[in-house]
Design an enzyme around this catalytic site. Structure first.
Site, short mmCIF file in Angstrom:
data_model
loop_
_atom_site.label_atom_id
_atom_site.label_comp_id
_atom_site.label_asym_id
_atom_site.label_seq_id
_atom_site.Cartn_x
_atom_site.Cartn_y
_atom_site.Cartn_z
N GLY A 135 0.82 -1.21 0.00
CA GLY A 135 0.00 0.00 0.00
C GLY A 135 0.84 1.25 0.00
O GLY A 135 0.95 1.94 1.03
N TYR A 136 1.45 1.54 -1.13
CA TYR A 136 2.23 2.78 -1.26
C TYR A 136 1.44 3.83 -2.04
O TYR A 136 1.12 4.88 -1.53
CB TYR A 136 3.54 2.49 -2.04
CG TYR A 136 4.68 1.95 -1.23
CD1 TYR A 136 4.49 1.27 -0.03
CD2 TYR A 136 5.99 2.11 -1.69
CE1 TYR A 136 5.58 0.76 0.68
CE2 TYR A 136 7.08 1.61 -0.98
CZ TYR A 136 6.87 0.94 0.20
OH TYR A 136 7.95 0.45 0.88
N SER A 137 1.12 3.51 -3.30
CA SER A 137 0.56 4.51 -4.21
C SER A 137 -0.83 4.96 -3.79
O SER A 137 -1.61 4.19 -3.23
CB SER A 137 0.47 3.94 -5.63
OG SER A 137 1.71 3.45 -6.03
N GLU A 167 15.97 -5.36 -2.86
CA GLU A 167 15.95 -6.53 -3.72
C GLU A 167 16.14 -6.10 -5.16
O GLU A 167 15.21 -5.73 -5.85
CB GLU A 167 14.63 -7.28 -3.55
CG GLU A 167 14.50 -8.51 -4.41
CD GLU A 167 15.61 -9.53 -4.16
OE1 GLU A 167 16.06 -9.68 -3.02
OE2 GLU A 167 16.01 -10.17 -5.15
N SER A 185 8.75 4.53 -12.30
CA SER A 185 8.60 4.50 -13.77
C SER A 185 9.96 4.66 -14.44
O SER A 185 10.92 5.13 -13.82
CB SER A 185 7.68 5.63 -14.22
OG SER A 185 8.38 6.87 -14.17
N GLU A 193 10.85 6.76 -16.53
CA GLU A 193 11.27 8.17 -16.56
C GLU A 193 11.95 8.54 -15.24
O GLU A 193 12.98 9.21 -15.23
CB GLU A 193 10.06 9.09 -16.79
CG GLU A 193 9.48 9.03 -18.20
CD GLU A 193 8.77 7.72 -18.50
OE1 GLU A 193 8.07 7.21 -17.61
OE2 GLU A 193 8.92 7.19 -19.62
C1 LIG Z 1 -0.27 -2.87 -12.93
C2 LIG Z 1 0.20 -2.00 -11.81
C3 LIG Z 1 0.44 -2.55 -10.56
C4 LIG Z 1 0.83 -1.75 -9.49
N1 LIG Z 1 0.97 -2.31 -8.25
C5 LIG Z 1 1.20 -1.52 -7.18
C6 LIG Z 1 1.17 -2.02 -5.84
O1 LIG Z 1 0.98 -3.22 -5.62
N2 LIG Z 1 1.34 -1.17 -4.82
C7 LIG Z 1 1.56 0.16 -5.00
O2 LIG Z 1 1.74 0.88 -4.03
N3 LIG Z 1 1.59 0.69 -6.25
C8 LIG Z 1 1.41 -0.11 -7.33
N4 LIG Z 1 1.41 0.44 -8.61
C9 LIG Z 1 1.51 1.89 -8.77
C10 LIG Z 1 2.78 2.36 -9.44
O3 LIG Z 1 3.84 2.32 -8.57
C11 LIG Z 1 2.48 3.78 -10.00
O4 LIG Z 1 1.63 3.62 -11.10
C12 LIG Z 1 3.74 4.51 -10.41
O5 LIG Z 1 4.43 4.92 -9.29
C13 LIG Z 1 3.42 5.73 -11.28
O6 LIG Z 1 2.49 6.57 -10.66
P1 LIG Z 1 1.20 7.08 -11.42
O7 LIG Z 1 0.53 5.92 -12.00
O8 LIG Z 1 0.45 7.93 -10.48
O9 LIG Z 1 1.74 7.97 -12.61
P2 LIG Z 1 2.30 9.45 -12.50
O10 LIG Z 1 3.27 9.57 -11.39
O11 LIG Z 1 1.18 10.41 -12.55
O12 LIG Z 1 3.14 9.55 -13.85
C14 LIG Z 1 2.56 9.76 -15.13
C15 LIG Z 1 3.68 9.91 -16.11
O13 LIG Z 1 4.49 11.01 -15.78
C16 LIG Z 1 5.84 10.61 -15.67
N5 LIG Z 1 6.53 11.42 -14.67
C17 LIG Z 1 6.15 11.64 -13.39
N6 LIG Z 1 7.04 12.40 -12.79
C18 LIG Z 1 8.00 12.71 -13.68
C19 LIG Z 1 9.20 13.48 -13.65
N7 LIG Z 1 9.59 14.10 -12.55
N8 LIG Z 1 9.95 13.54 -14.76
C20 LIG Z 1 9.57 12.91 -15.89
N9 LIG Z 1 8.45 12.17 -15.98
C21 LIG Z 1 7.68 12.08 -14.89
C22 LIG Z 1 5.78 9.17 -15.30
O14 LIG Z 1 6.96 8.49 -15.61
C23 LIG Z 1 4.61 8.71 -16.14
O15 LIG Z 1 5.04 8.48 -17.44
C24 LIG Z 1 1.04 -0.37 -9.70
C25 LIG Z 1 0.84 0.19 -10.97
C26 LIG Z 1 0.43 -0.61 -12.01
C27 LIG Z 1 0.21 0.02 -13.36
#
Ligand SMILES: Cc1cc2nc3c(=O)[nH]c(=O)nc-3n(C[C@H](O)[C@H](O)[C@H](O)COP(=O)(O)OP(=O)(O)OC[C@H]3O[C@@H](n4cnc5c(N)ncnc54)[C@H](O)[C@@H]3O)c2cc1C
Lengths: 365, 398
Positions: free
Chosen positions: B127-129, B244, B383, B385
């Site tokens: 539970g991070y995001s 890890e 991500s 990026e």
């Molecule tokens: C299938 C799936 C499973 C997941 N499982 C988990 C889980 O079990 N637990 C959990 O906690 N989270 C989970 N996540 C969440 C995941 O960690 C987030 O989706 C990720 O951190 C990106 O956040 P966001 O989706 O809000 O995109 P955003 O942060 O809104 O990003 C949107 C876009 O902007 C880009 N971006 C953002 N900031 C910058 C920057 N400073 N410079 C350049 N580009 C930038 C990103 O790279 C991306 O392309 C999961 C996500 C997916 C898709």
């Protein structure tokens, strides 16, 4: 050169965009009826054929708007492929079906591809053998779009030659309730109805043949060229939609205290997306403008356009999902549907690899 | 330099192979190979087999029931499992929470939770995001307010992978609003059966019910469930993210994926021959294979450096970016390989429980769905990026 749409096409484009935007939720049957009433099906045919269009740019205007709206209609199957083959090759009875198509009263499907043909148009193993003054068809047609809704199928089968010959392919107009014909329906990943069609001992009268015996290849290639041009336009519309959604999203999504669209890393990616979509538009114009050229030039443009559209479609789908982050991965958000459509289009009538190889062969002359 | 495995390492590999041939059922391996979706019981049964052999927690120290393996052994183990199409080990308890508890948890927490991760009694999720906190995780808002012997938790987590199977969630929560965002975060373990916790599925682009939203409405969490110090959670979170790193490149998955492409291309007709013999396809395939061969060594180099006492720092970002690009390229090859059969989507085959022969070749059924599903690889876990930004700052000093 003049890249302006004619006034009529411009008007059609605008009215379609409005109508599609307002009617996102129509069921397939209602939507098909509405298309007939708007005259959209008629736009697939020339005046001589009972319509009021039929040229490459008529197809592209309509299909770009369908792609933009992410709407599905069996227009390609009934209006372009099957309809096109009927007008090109049909006798009077068969031509008469076109009027019903234009009126929205008849849906068709074109059953051509086979499990082992991949994208090769000449690769037909289904056989049509002479029997009792008619023909007996046996074979398996794969991923036949709209087969379940269609009342009739246009089926390609071999009357002579081996599976890989361009000569010896014939076409038949087949009623769906024909004994021995089995349709196993499913949906594609992007929600289009398709089916595997099996023909076992399907007996047809001689009158079911469309065009000359063994001579169907050229017409198939020509109508698939038109369909490919239309698919390119559809993908282009989907790309525009994906781009707009993404630009809007990165302007509003905030991370690190700013809209993510302020990050230059993302800006440059979207700039590339825009450049490539403009290339896709040009390739679509090229193929639409060469549909009536001599065969070599026409097919060169078909393969050039479909290769480029396949590559750009992949780029746009992947970049737009990536720039959305998690939300781009969901089924509910609209981007998913357009992204899936772009990738599925790569698998209709030849992917970018197939058309690259074909382009090389064609350009050697 | 010596690029070959030692005698002992080769023996170890044989041991792993023998285990797999005895314990991994062909039916389960087929499901994984074909990309069918696994149910909770598939995962649990596989974990139990590994646990019975003492191999479930391959990265844990011996004292906690781990293997004590070297990095090379772990790589061999991961490669062999992937190549045999074993289900992936669900990482949340084993590779994420486990190491954090071992380093920062108190004795009571270690005694209580670690054995239950191994036994399968607990299924953890991460539970991070949050909706507003993705890449910018530190701005998370789910709050935990201390009230006597418990915290009162309110807020929402999202994208929680396999949360529908979990009974526990480890969360980053805000315990101080008045400091710089990173300084007011705590690491809290929450029992998902507590009143006020609810889980709602999010359907992904390929139809998979893989992630969830998790809501907390006045959930009472005993203070014993705080890991480490209050407001120190960011440190533990970062430790978790960097700990890890051996498998971040997903090498085993890529090797298995490539073998799968070759198998498909050897079955698919092309003109008068087979797809595998088509020079254009062969060139694409070779390109990925060349990248993967180099990636294996890049991966080993980064691990070797870390094993020699240096923590794998920003270099692991390199592994993440290139490793996920390769995996994604392989899914693209797979959808190409199956030609027009990339289009059908057969829900009855998705769960792998299809009794009758599918109407299209079984290996084709999931390829497009997998292609889309794997877009996630470059989005989650930081991500690509964000990884590139880390490389720019930490290695290039830009
Ligand atoms: C299938 C799936 C499973 C997941 N499982 C988990 C889980 O079990 N637990 C959990 O906690 N989270 C989970 N996540 C969440 C995941 O960690 C987030 O989706 C990720 O951190 C990106 O956040 P966001 O989706 O809000 O995109 P955003 O942060 O809104 O990003 C949107 C876009 O902007 C880009 N971006 C953002 N900031 C910058 C920057 N400073 N410079 C350049 N580009 C930038 C990103 O790279 C991306 O392309 C999961 C996500 C997916 C898709």
């Amino acid at each position: 050169m003049n890249f302006q749409l004619t006034e009529e096409r411009q008007m059609l484009k605008e009215s379609l965009r409005r109508f599609f935007a307002q009617n996102q939720d129509l069921g397939l049957d209602e939507f098909w009826k509405a298309l007939a009433e708007l005259g959209v099906i008629g736009a697939m045919f020339s005046e001589k054929q009972g319509g009021y269009g039929g040229e490459g740019f008529d197809l592209s205007v309509v299909f770009e708007e369908l792609g933009r709206a992410g709407l599905k209609a069996p227009l390609m199957q009934s209006g372009v492929l099957a309809g096109g083959l009927l007008t090109q090759l049909g006798n009077d009875d068969q031509q008469a079906l076109v009027e019903q198509i234009i009126a929205g009263r008849l849906q068709l499907a074109f059953a051509h591809g086979e499990p082992r043909s991949r994208y090769l148009l000449r690769h037909v193993s289904t056989t049509a053998k002479n029997c009792d003054g008619g023909f007996r068809l046996d074979g398996h047609k794969s991923v036949v779009i709209n087969a379940e809704r269609a009342k009739k199928l246009i089926v390609s089968a071999r009357t002579s030659g081996t599976f890989n010959d361009a000569g010896g392919i014939s076409l038949f107009v087949v009623d769906k309730d024909l004994q021995g014909l089995q349709v196993h329906g499913y949906q594609t990943l992007d929600g289009v109805d398709a089916a595997e069609v099996r023909l076992e001992n399907c007996v047809l009268p001689k009158s079911a043949m469309l065009g000359q015996e063994g001579q169907a290849f050229d017409a198939i290639e020509y109508q698939v060229a038109r369909a490919t041009a239309a698919l390119c336009a559809e993908s282009l519309g989907a790309m525009e939609s994906a781009k707009e959604l993404t630009v809007d999203y990165i302007k509003t999504r905030q991370q690190f205290g700013v809209a993510i669209g302020k990050f230059q890393a993302l800006q440059h990616r979207m700039a590339d997306v825009l450049i490539e979509i403009e290339q896709a538009r040009s390739a679509t114009i090229n193929v639409c403008g060469h549909l009536e050229a001599e065969r070599g030039s026409r097919e060169l443009h078909v393969s050039a356009a479909k290769n480029l559209i396949g590559r750009v479609g992949r780029l746009v789908a992947e970049e737009c999902i990536q720039l959305h982050g998690g939300i781009g991965m969901t089924q509910e958000y609209r981007l998913g549907a357009v992204a899936k459509r772009m990738i599925m289009i790569d698998h209709e009538w030849g992917d970018s690899d197939h058309h690259l190889q074909r382009f090389i062969e064609l350009s050697r002359g | 330099m010596d690029l070959s495995y030692s005698h002992e390492e080769r023996q170890f590999r044989e041991e792993v192979r023998a285990f797999l041939s005895q314990n991994l059922s062909p039916a389960l391996a087929d499901k994984v190979r074909l990309g069918a979706r696994l149910g909770k019981s598939d995962h649990e049964a596989w974990h139990a087999k590994l646990n019975a052999r003492g191999w479930l927690a391959s990265s844990w120290p011996l004292e906690y029931g781990g293997t004590g393996w070297t990095a090379v052994q772990r790589q061999i183990f991961e490669d062999e499992l992937a190549l045999a199409h074993a289900p992936r080990i669900v990482p949340f308890g084993l590779t994420m929470l486990g190491p954090v508890l071992q380093k920062f948890g108190n004795e009571e927490q270690k005694r209580r939770f670690l054995p239950r991760i191994l036994s399968g009694e607990d299924w953890w999720c991460q539970g991070y995001s949050e909706p507003g906190a993705g890449s910018d995780l530190a701005t998370l808002r789910t709050s935990a307010v201390r009230q006597g012997r418990h915290y009162l938790v309110n807020g929402q987590k999202t994208w929680t992978t396999l949360g529908q199977f979990a009974n526990w969630i480890f969360c980053l929560v805000r315990t101080d609003k008045d400091v710089k965002p990173q300084a007011g975060i705590s690491f809290l373990l929450i029992d998902m059966t507590s009143p006020g916790v609810s889980v709602r599925p999010i359907v992904l682009i390929d139809g998979a019910a893989e992630v969830n939203e998790v809501f907390f409405d006045n959930v009472e969490v005993p203070v014993e469930n705080l890991v480490g110090e209050e407001n120190d959670g960011w440190t533990y979170a970062k430790y978790l993210l960097t700990h890890e790193r051996t498998n971040i490149a997903g090498l085993g998955f890529s090797k298995a994926g490539l073998a799968n492409v070759k198998r498909i291309a050897s079955a698919e007709a092309f003109d008068e021959g087979l797809l595998i013999d088509n020079p254009h396809f062969a060139a694409r395939l070779a390109q990925v294979e060349i990248d993967l061969m180099a990636m294996a060594t890049t991966n080993s180099r980064v691990i070797a450096k870390a094993a020699a006492g240096q923590a794998p720092g920003a270099e692991s970002s390199m592994l993440k970016v290139k490793g996920t690009l390769i995996r994604q390229e392989i899914t693209d090859l797979n959808r190409r390989a199956v030609g027009p059969y990339a289009m059908p989507f057969l829900p009855e085959a998705v769960e792998g429980g299809c009794n009758e022969e599918p109407v299209i070749p079984d290996y084709a059924v999931m390829q497009s769905a997998q292609y889309f599903n794997n877009r996630k690889l470059s989005i989650f876990g930081g991500s690509n990026e964000i990884q590139r930004t880390i490389i720019c700052k930490a290695i290039l000093e830009l």
